[in-house]
Design an enzyme around this catalytic site. Structure first.
Site, PDB file in Angstrom:
ATOM      1  N   LYS A  21      -0.239   3.660   4.727  1.00 25.70           N
ATOM      2  CA  LYS A  21      -0.545   3.304   3.439  1.00 25.70           C
ATOM      3  C   LYS A  21       0.332   4.388   2.666  1.00 25.70           C
ATOM      4  O   LYS A  21       1.576   4.063   2.356  1.00 25.70           O
ATOM      5  CB  LYS A  21      -1.994   3.262   3.099  1.00 25.70           C
ATOM      6  N   GLU A  73     -16.132   4.685   3.857  1.00 20.41           N
ATOM      7  CA  GLU A  73     -14.658   4.822   3.242  1.00 20.41           C
ATOM      8  C   GLU A  73     -14.523   5.679   2.089  1.00 20.41           C
ATOM      9  O   GLU A  73     -15.516   5.345   1.343  1.00 20.41           O
ATOM     10  CB  GLU A  73     -14.043   3.470   3.089  1.00 20.41           C
ATOM     11  N   ASN A  86       0.847  -1.066   0.050  1.00 16.91           N
ATOM     12  CA  ASN A  86      -0.102  -0.150  -0.097  1.00 16.91           C
ATOM     13  C   ASN A  86       0.890   1.215   0.154  1.00 16.91           C
ATOM     14  O   ASN A  86       0.286   2.325   0.395  1.00 16.91           O
ATOM     15  CB  ASN A  86      -0.948  -0.194   0.968  1.00 16.91           C
ATOM     16  N   HIS A  96      -7.223   4.692   2.585  1.00 14.70           N
ATOM     17  CA  HIS A  96      -6.577   4.488   1.226  1.00 14.70           C
ATOM     18  C   HIS A  96      -6.646   5.837   0.193  1.00 14.70           C
ATOM     19  O   HIS A  96      -6.036   5.809  -0.774  1.00 14.70           O
ATOM     20  CB  HIS A  96      -7.411   3.528   0.558  1.00 14.70           C
ATOM     21  N   HIS A 129     -14.187  -1.605   6.483  1.00 15.95           N
ATOM     22  CA  HIS A 129     -13.039  -2.469   6.935  1.00 15.95           C
ATOM     23  C   HIS A 129     -13.386  -3.027   8.300  1.00 15.95           C
ATOM     24  O   HIS A 129     -14.354  -2.419   9.138  1.00 15.95           O
ATOM     25  CB  HIS A 129     -11.786  -1.362   7.218  1.00 15.95           C
ATOM     26  N   ASP A 184     -13.763   7.003   7.044  1.00 17.58           N
ATOM     27  CA  ASP A 184     -12.449   6.400   6.830  1.00 17.58           C
ATOM     28  C   ASP A 184     -11.689   6.805   5.555  1.00 17.58           C
ATOM     29  O   ASP A 184     -12.011   6.300   4.475  1.00 17.58           O
ATOM     30  CB  ASP A 184     -12.566   4.871   6.999  1.00 17.58           C
ATOM     31  N   SER A 222     -11.238  -0.420   0.450  1.00 20.28           N
ATOM     32  CA  SER A 222      -9.931  -1.062   0.675  1.00 20.28           C
ATOM     33  C   SER A 222      -9.830  -2.348  -0.273  1.00 20.28           C
ATOM     34  O   SER A 222      -8.573  -2.736  -0.689  1.00 20.28           O
ATOM     35  CB  SER A 222      -9.605  -1.394   2.054  1.00 20.28           C
TER      36      SER A 222
HETATM   37  C1  PLP Z   1     -10.011   0.958   5.083  1.00 17.73           C
HETATM   38  C2  PLP Z   1      -8.960   0.691   6.108  1.00 17.73           C
HETATM   39  N1  PLP Z   1      -9.170   1.433   7.229  1.00 17.73           N
HETATM   40  C3  PLP Z   1      -8.289   1.007   8.368  1.00 17.73           C
HETATM   41  C4  PLP Z   1      -7.217   0.133   8.243  1.00 17.73           C
HETATM   42  C5  PLP Z   1      -6.384  -0.035   9.332  1.00 17.73           C
HETATM   43  O1  PLP Z   1      -5.210   0.756   9.338  1.00 17.73           O
HETATM   44  P1  PLP Z   1      -3.840   0.346   9.914  1.00 17.73           P
HETATM   45  O2  PLP Z   1      -3.046  -0.556   9.132  1.00 17.73           O
HETATM   46  O3  PLP Z   1      -3.282   1.537  10.312  1.00 17.73           O
HETATM   47  O4  PLP Z   1      -4.360  -0.235  11.408  1.00 17.73           O
HETATM   48  C6  PLP Z   1      -6.961  -0.169   6.901  1.00 17.73           C
HETATM   49  C7  PLP Z   1      -5.958  -1.071   6.655  1.00 17.73           C
HETATM   50  O5  PLP Z   1      -5.855  -2.253   6.625  1.00 17.73           O
HETATM   51  C8  PLP Z   1      -7.886  -0.065   6.067  1.00 17.73           C
HETATM   52  O6  PLP Z   1      -7.947  -0.855   4.709  1.00 17.73           O
END
Ligand code: PLP
Length: 383
Positions: free
Chosen positions: A224, A163, A37, A201, A123, A198, A167
């Site tokens: 990311k 989001e 990422n 990405h 997520h 969120d 993701s």
């Molecule tokens: C959409 C989304 N939110 C949150 C996270 C979590 O972030 P982190 O990897 O910093 O815990 C991810 C990562 O996997 C994600 O893809």
């Protein structure tokens, strides 16, 4: 059944279903890695590494405590202020991970009386914060969301959780539509309809999300496009102050180190100073899509660096991933329960570690694999 037997049985079952998750030591050159990422290649940026090294000398390796004890350093404050400025929000709170930021902040919103309603493809960290059996609406389906909202008690405060870039699919939220929907709900319901976004990405890759009265909190991760680790929650000062008082994931957890904060700050400065990185990334995404199209691949309709190739069956997705690995290319298979049943995929990510030659190399490897395996070719290529 004893807990030991239960665990052994579960592991055996997952293995039989082809769903056992395994780790592989990373080590593939970034040019051949289509799962990272690190969209803007900032994990290996020389200026970022120099800032990290310099701050390590100055501050030491760790933060040495929770932010509310000994763990909040000047470098954290500088990063919070720079990020608030970049996002156009009043305040920012740093977290050790996006998982902690999402689950912690949503948990607080529930405790003050909000009912979360989640886009189905949110997520796991958002599900974690939303509690048992949260309300959900079909992916990006604002009509379905409207129906769900209208069915709730009139005075119930609701937070719609979504989001900016999804993701596992790479598609994006409909920000304009969702804002209009929240406005409309304000005229037909007495309870508030707010947004929790969120931006994990999207940060550094898509436009900065314009703050609004509807978006009460926005989160993002430094894991990311910023090429590091850690995360943030952003919003109005009162909301951030309240999280600082109430969010257990913030209060009772060691802060990431100040040197890391300094490196993330430098990465943010690179993003601001070098907008051409984003332009180049977009160009690589277009190039990737053209290559996939010329092979007739069944790509999801994504315009972001996340480019999933839908395979369907988990075993076939694993077979494709393994065949690519034999050719020196990393792209891990994403299987249920990370994605819905029957939608296993190879989630290709395009980054600035690639160039046209690296993308060409991937597609010639894919072409060879598909020529040798008609069953894979059938599921990967559009009819
Ligand atoms: C959409 C989304 N939110 C949150 C996270 C979590 O972030 P982190 O990897 O910093 O815990 C991810 C990562 O996997 C994600 O893809």
């Amino acid at each position: 059944m004893t807990p030991d037997t239960f665990i052994r049985n579960e592991l055996a079952l997952r293995e039989k279903q082809g769903l056992l998750r395994a780790r592989r030591i990373s080590g593939t050159p970034m040019r051949a890695n289509f799962s990272s990422n690190d969209y803007l290649a900032l994990s290996t940026d020389e200026a970022v590494i120099a800032a990290f090294r310099e701050a390590l000398q100055r501050y030491g390796a760790g933060s040495t405590g929770s932010p509310l004890t000994a763990g909040y350093h000047h470098a954290h404050q500088v990063l919070e202020e720079a990020l608030a400025d970049y996002l156009g929000v009043e305040a920012v709170l740093l977290f050790s991970s996006g998982y902690a930021a999402n689950s912690g902040a949503l948990n607080v919103l529930r405790r003050i009386g909000y009912t979360p309603i989640l886009d189905k493809l949110c997520h796991a960290s958002l599900y974690e914060g939303a509690g048992d059996k949260p309300l959900r609406y079909r992916h990006n389906d604002l009509d379905h969301l409207t129906d769900q909202l209208i069915g709730l008690p009139d005075n119930q405060d609701v937070v719609v959780v979504t989001e900016s870039v999804f993701s596992m699919d790479g598609d994006q939220w409909d920000g304009t539509g969702l804002h209009a929907l929240c406005d409309k709900m304000d005229t037909v319901r007495t309870g508030a309809t707010h947004i929790f976004l969120d931006h994990a990405h999207g940060l550094g890759v898509t436009e900065v999300v314009t703050p609004s009265n509807q978006i009460k909190l926005q989160t993002g991760t430094f894991g990311k496009a910023l090429g590091n680790g850690g995360a943030y929650v952003a919003g109005d000062q009162d909301w951030i102050d309240y999280l600082q008082q109430q969010c257990r994931h913030y209060i009772y957890s060691t802060a990431f180190g100040p040197a890391q904060a300094a490196a993330i700050h430098r990465a943010l400065q690179v993003i601001v100073k070098e907008p051409e990185r984003r332009t180049m990334l977009r160009e690589y995404v277009d190039y990737f899509r053209q290559g996939a199209e010329s092979l007739g691949l069944r790509l999801a309709p994504s315009q972001t660096p996340i480019q999933p190739l839908l395979v369907g069956d988990s075993g076939l997705a694993m077979r494709l991933s393994e065949a690519l690995r034999q050719k020196g290319i990393v792209c891990v298979a994403i299987r249920p329960p990370t994605v819905p049943p029957g939608t296993a995929r190879l989630r290709f990510t395009v980054t600035l570690h690639h160039d046209h030659a690296a993308i060409d190399h991937l597609f010639s490897a894919l072409q060879e694999v598909l020529q040798q395996d008609p069953e894979l070719a059938e599921v990967c290529c559009a009819a």
